[in-house]
Design an enzyme around this catalytic site. Sequence first.
Site, mmCIF file in Angstrom:
data_model
loop_
_atom_site.group_PDB
_atom_site.id
_atom_site.type_symbol
_atom_site.label_atom_id
_atom_site.label_comp_id
_atom_site.label_asym_id
_atom_site.label_seq_id
_atom_site.Cartn_x
_atom_site.Cartn_y
_atom_site.Cartn_z
ATOM 1 N N GLY A 1 10.402 6.418 10.995
ATOM 2 C CA GLY A 1 9.855 7.626 10.371
ATOM 3 C C GLY A 1 10.852 8.549 9.712
ATOM 4 N N GLU B 1 13.228 2.227 15.650
ATOM 5 C CA GLU B 1 12.806 1.096 14.832
ATOM 6 C C GLU B 1 12.605 1.619 13.421
ATOM 7 O OE1 GLU B 1 9.238 -0.107 16.980
ATOM 8 O OE2 GLU B 1 8.367 1.839 16.490
ATOM 9 N N GLY C 1 12.825 1.734 9.419
ATOM 10 C CA GLY C 1 12.740 0.783 8.313
ATOM 11 C C GLY C 1 13.224 1.445 7.041
ATOM 12 N N TYR D 1 0.094 5.935 -2.505
ATOM 13 C CA TYR D 1 0.280 7.276 -1.922
ATOM 14 C C TYR D 1 0.604 8.327 -2.965
ATOM 15 C CZ TYR D 1 1.487 4.302 2.172
ATOM 16 O OH TYR D 1 1.517 3.363 3.161
ATOM 17 N N CYS E 1 -5.154 -4.599 -14.066
ATOM 18 C CA CYS E 1 -6.444 -4.032 -14.432
ATOM 19 C C CYS E 1 -6.890 -3.030 -13.367
ATOM 20 C CB CYS E 1 -7.486 -5.130 -14.572
ATOM 21 S SG CYS E 1 -7.014 -6.348 -15.787
ATOM 22 N N GLU E 2 -6.079 -2.020 -13.165
ATOM 23 C CA GLU E 2 -6.333 -0.971 -12.180
ATOM 24 C C GLU E 2 -5.739 0.300 -12.759
ATOM 25 O OE1 GLU E 2 -7.565 -0.500 -9.120
ATOM 26 O OE2 GLU E 2 -8.344 -2.544 -9.072
HETATM 27 C C1 LIG Z 1 6.290 1.175 9.999
HETATM 28 C C2 LIG Z 1 6.788 1.242 11.364
HETATM 29 C C3 LIG Z 1 8.133 1.523 11.600
HETATM 30 C C4 LIG Z 1 9.117 1.848 10.518
HETATM 31 O O1 LIG Z 1 8.817 3.057 9.954
HETATM 32 P P1 LIG Z 1 9.800 3.718 8.864
HETATM 33 O O2 LIG Z 1 9.014 4.919 8.454
HETATM 34 O O3 LIG Z 1 9.966 2.713 7.796
HETATM 35 O O4 LIG Z 1 11.049 4.048 9.566
HETATM 36 C C5 LIG Z 1 8.569 1.519 12.888
HETATM 37 N N1 LIG Z 1 7.730 1.242 13.904
HETATM 38 C C6 LIG Z 1 6.431 0.956 13.715
HETATM 39 C C7 LIG Z 1 5.587 0.627 14.881
HETATM 40 C C8 LIG Z 1 5.909 0.957 12.451
HETATM 41 O O5 LIG Z 1 4.619 0.683 12.262
#
Ligand SMILES: *Cc1c(COP(=O)(O)O)cnc(C)c1O
Length: 410
Positions: free
Chosen positions: A225, A265, A267, A307, A336-337
């Site tokens: 997040g 976690e 991303g 978004y 086509c959107e």
């Molecule tokens: C999407 C997700 C993440 C990664 O979120 P980021 O916003 O990309 O850091 C981590 N854990 C879970 C369970 C997710 O669904």
Amino acid sequence: MKTITIPESKIRETVKEYGTPFHIYDEQTIVDRLNNLMSSFSWVDFKEFFAIKANPNPHILKIMKENSCGVDAATITEIKLAEMVGFRGEDIMFTSNLTTIDAYQYAVDRGCIINIDWAADIYELFENEIIPDNICFRLNPGSIENEIMGDSKESKFGSTAEQIKDAVSFLAKNGVKSIGLHTMVVSNENNAQIFGEYTEMLFEFAREIIDEYKVEIDFINIGGGIGIPYQPEDFVDLKAIAGAVNEAYDKVLKSNGLQPKIYMESGRYITGESGYLVTEVIKEKETYKKYLGVDASMSDLMRPAMYRSYHHLTNIDAEARGEEESEVYDVIGSLCENNDKFAIDRLLPKSKLGDLIVIHDTGAHGHSMGFNYNGMLRNGEFLYTTDGKVKQIRRDETLEDYTTTVIGGY
Ligand SMILES: *Cc1c(COP(=O)(O)O)cnc(C)c1O
């Protein structure tokens, strides 16, 4: 001002050899973000489990492996991708939802950390004698709001505090001595105070569990997040975010003699800024508005359409020409959107047919959210390595790839 961290000459060489569009990722940016994350959390026993969904290319996952991270897998396929790269056992966090017994069995057999979304699954697992070594529960606190994630009470993820307590009570009676806790309630969040608030809530919950059930909390996974500066004026202060978590940790846990490990976690934070989608202007069109049509579409990068999110655009050819005039454009793809737009009413240097436009921050949820609607074939990916070379890490999809699952006889 947003800079492009990959030398323009390398981008132009790649265009010349392979054509557009493609995603290209800067390895150094990924390594820098990982180092920054780890150093910001060096006050605690910390580990990052990269969320595979953000960028599942095995070459990218390998960078995580080389930097002592684990991975977070949401599906069996993602576990298998992780295994292809050499991740094993507790380096894989399995955070799925609506998890079937077969999926649990697969992950438990491989010794993954099992992050349980629906706490009541634990009873079914014990009935089926599928007993994970490493169990974690995903809390839905029902009280946090975030722009992308929305209201947690409306979120389909996780279990309530009471449901998790019942499950922990059951585990304690069955001799389980140690568990983990998890929550993921924000996305693309830059506000340190919000991280401080929800982690404090999660840490309080951990303390209640320890007090009530006498189990040990081995780790607390505070989710992903962390945001990235999509807008040129954005700034993400990771030190402040980690500082807010540190404060909550000291206040709620450490002062009570508790020192669980902290996992994340992330991303987007790790790979988001590393990626660029390189595309060419293939049509100029003017009706009620001025349009720049490019050869990439929302099937390469869905976030603006899905978004309405901002992605910065740099016309590197207009910059090279020293273009002084500017225009307001909608930058559009050819699906086509009507929502297939990378930018709406964007002020750009006056652009021409054949110009290269670099779309920033496509390294997370870019290629990985791609799809084949309208027969769009998915485009290739490149890695600009730390030793200054451009490496192709995925080729363009072909019609043959696209139709390979079709059964003949029509
Ligand atoms: C999407 C997700 C993440 C990664 O979120 P980021 O916003 O990309 O850091 C981590 N854990 C879970 C369970 C997710 O669904």
